[in-house]
Design a protein around this motif. Structure first.
Motif, PDB file in Angstrom:
ATOM      1  N   ARG A   1       2.913  11.197   2.361  1.00 31.88           N
ATOM      2  CA  ARG A   1       3.029  12.521   1.739  1.00 31.88           C
ATOM      3  C   ARG A   1       4.071  13.377   2.466  1.00 31.88           C
ATOM      4  O   ARG A   1       4.906  14.038   1.827  1.00 31.88           O
TER       5      ARG A   1
ATOM      6  N   THR B   1      -5.986   4.856   9.803  1.00 35.88           N
ATOM      7  CA  THR B   1      -6.785   4.826   8.589  1.00 35.88           C
ATOM      8  C   THR B   1      -5.884   4.974   7.364  1.00 35.88           C
ATOM      9  O   THR B   1      -4.723   5.391   7.470  1.00 35.88           O
ATOM     10  N   LEU B   2      -6.455   4.671   6.202  1.00 40.43           N
ATOM     11  CA  LEU B   2      -5.717   4.859   4.962  1.00 40.43           C
ATOM     12  C   LEU B   2      -5.386   6.333   4.752  1.00 40.43           C
ATOM     13  O   LEU B   2      -4.303   6.668   4.258  1.00 40.43           O
ATOM     14  N   ASP B   3      -6.284   7.215   5.155  1.00 36.39           N
ATOM     15  CA  ASP B   3      -6.014   8.653   5.023  1.00 36.39           C
ATOM     16  C   ASP B   3      -4.807   9.058   5.861  1.00 36.39           C
ATOM     17  O   ASP B   3      -3.975   9.863   5.415  1.00 36.39           O
ATOM     18  N   THR B   4      -4.713   8.520   7.065  1.00 35.49           N
ATOM     19  CA  THR B   4      -3.570   8.839   7.928  1.00 35.49           C
ATOM     20  C   THR B   4      -2.284   8.270   7.348  1.00 35.49           C
ATOM     21  O   THR B   4      -1.241   8.933   7.338  1.00 35.49           O
TER      22      THR B   4
ATOM     23  N   SER C   1      -1.706   7.728   4.223  1.00 36.50           N
ATOM     24  CA  SER C   1      -1.401   8.563   3.054  1.00 36.50           C
ATOM     25  C   SER C   1      -0.718   9.853   3.472  1.00 36.50           C
ATOM     26  O   SER C   1       0.215  10.322   2.800  1.00 36.50           O
ATOM     27  N   ALA C   2      -1.159  10.427   4.591  1.00 34.91           N
ATOM     28  CA  ALA C   2      -0.559  11.668   5.078  1.00 34.91           C
ATOM     29  C   ALA C   2       0.885  11.433   5.512  1.00 34.91           C
ATOM     30  O   ALA C   2       1.770  12.273   5.250  1.00 34.91           O
ATOM     31  N   HIS C   3       1.148  10.295   6.161  1.00 38.59           N
ATOM     32  CA  HIS C   3       2.525   9.976   6.560  1.00 38.59           C
ATOM     33  C   HIS C   3       3.431   9.850   5.328  1.00 38.59           C
ATOM     34  O   HIS C   3       4.559  10.362   5.322  1.00 38.59           O
TER      35      HIS C   3
ATOM     36  N   LEU D   1       1.258   4.285  -2.834  1.00 34.03           N
ATOM     37  CA  LEU D   1       1.136   5.706  -2.490  1.00 34.03           C
ATOM     38  C   LEU D   1       2.356   6.490  -2.976  1.00 34.03           C
ATOM     39  O   LEU D   1       2.227   7.610  -3.493  1.00 34.03           O
TER      40      LEU D   1
ATOM     41  N   ASN E   1       2.211   1.416  10.642  1.00 31.69           N
ATOM     42  CA  ASN E   1       0.925   1.178   9.991  1.00 31.69           C
ATOM     43  C   ASN E   1       0.098   0.209  10.830  1.00 31.69           C
ATOM     44  O   ASN E   1      -0.169  -0.918  10.443  1.00 31.69           O
TER      45      ASN E   1
ATOM     46  N   GLN F   1       2.054   7.117  -6.588  1.00 31.16           N
ATOM     47  CA  GLN F   1       1.112   8.202  -6.875  1.00 31.16           C
ATOM     48  C   GLN F   1       1.790   9.568  -6.802  1.00 31.16           C
ATOM     49  O   GLN F   1       1.396  10.507  -7.490  1.00 31.16           O
TER      50      GLN F   1
ATOM     51  N   THR G   1       0.833  -1.203   0.000  1.00 38.59           N
ATOM     52  CA  THR G   1       0.000   0.000   0.000  1.00 38.59           C
ATOM     53  C   THR G   1       0.863   1.246   0.000  1.00 38.59           C
ATOM     54  O   THR G   1       0.611   2.205  -0.746  1.00 38.59           O
TER      55      THR G   1
END
Length: 203
Positions: free
Chosen positions: A193, A184-187, A189-191, A25, A180, A28, A21
């Motif tokens: 980013r 959440t997936l949003d959290t 993703s923020a890490h 990311l 991990n 992306q 995952t």
């Protein structure tokens, strides 16, 4: 998109950690992904370059009806017999290395992420990359996630976890660790980013 630095990132983590995952990311954000596990699977499909030497080393019992590797049977054999695992690695690793180098050379991005499940165990990847990123979670979470996959049991998951590097060993090799577990997936993703911005000078 801003110009990206020339950067080689080694990505790893225990089975079920969420490494794939995180790899997606990073892609992306513009990284070129070289997935060594995907390369290994391709090599062991019907007609793959590893099939003939695997058949010669282990016999027809580990080849499925379609002519590809019977991954479940080979996994059981490799984890039960260390010599069998070493014979399999001696076949696969050189072939994986050739294809890894080919994909990295042709990758369009200057930031390359090498997704290597056994990066820490191999001992040689640390010298090949500029940064090591480890995705970490508890062993209980690993086992729970893996047991949800088709063809896996909790006992099989525990056996794999037991033979991989410990969480402490992986973290000790890391330039950065993403935890991990219980997020959440949003959290997550923020890490990713934030780390991307830091390592690529975009923050």
């Amino acid at each position: 998109m801003a110009d990206l630095p020339a950067l080689r990132i080694g990505l790893s983590g225990g089975i079920g950690s969420g490494k794939s995952t995180v790899a997606a990311l990073l892609a992306q954000h513009g990284a070129a992904l070289v997935d060594t596990d995907a390369i290994a699977r391709q090599l062991t499909l019907p007609g793959g370059a590893a099939i003939a030497p695997i058949r010669a080393a282990f016999g027809d019992d580990v080849i499925d009806a379609a002519g590809g590797l019977d991954r479940e049977r080979m996994r059981a054999l490799a984890f039960a017999d260390v010599q069998a695992r070493r014979r399999l690695e001696a076949i696969l690793h050189p072939l994986i290395g050739i294809e890894t180098d080919r994909q990295a050379t042709q990758a369009p991005s200057s930031v390359k992420v090498f997704d290597v499940p056994l990066l820490v165990e191999s001992g040689r990847w640390r010298r090949r990359v500029d940064r090591v990123l480890i995705v970490d979670c508890s062993e209980a979470t690993q086992i729970e996630r893996v047991a949800e996959r088709a063809g896996w049991s909790r006992d099989a998951a525990r056996a794999v976890v037991a033979q991989q590097a410990t969480r402490e060993t992986r973290r000790a090799c890391a330039d950065a660790v993403i935890h991990n577990d219980g997020i959440t997936l949003d959290t997550l993703s923020a890490h990713v980013r934030d780390l991307w911005g830091h390592w690529c000078g975009l923050s």
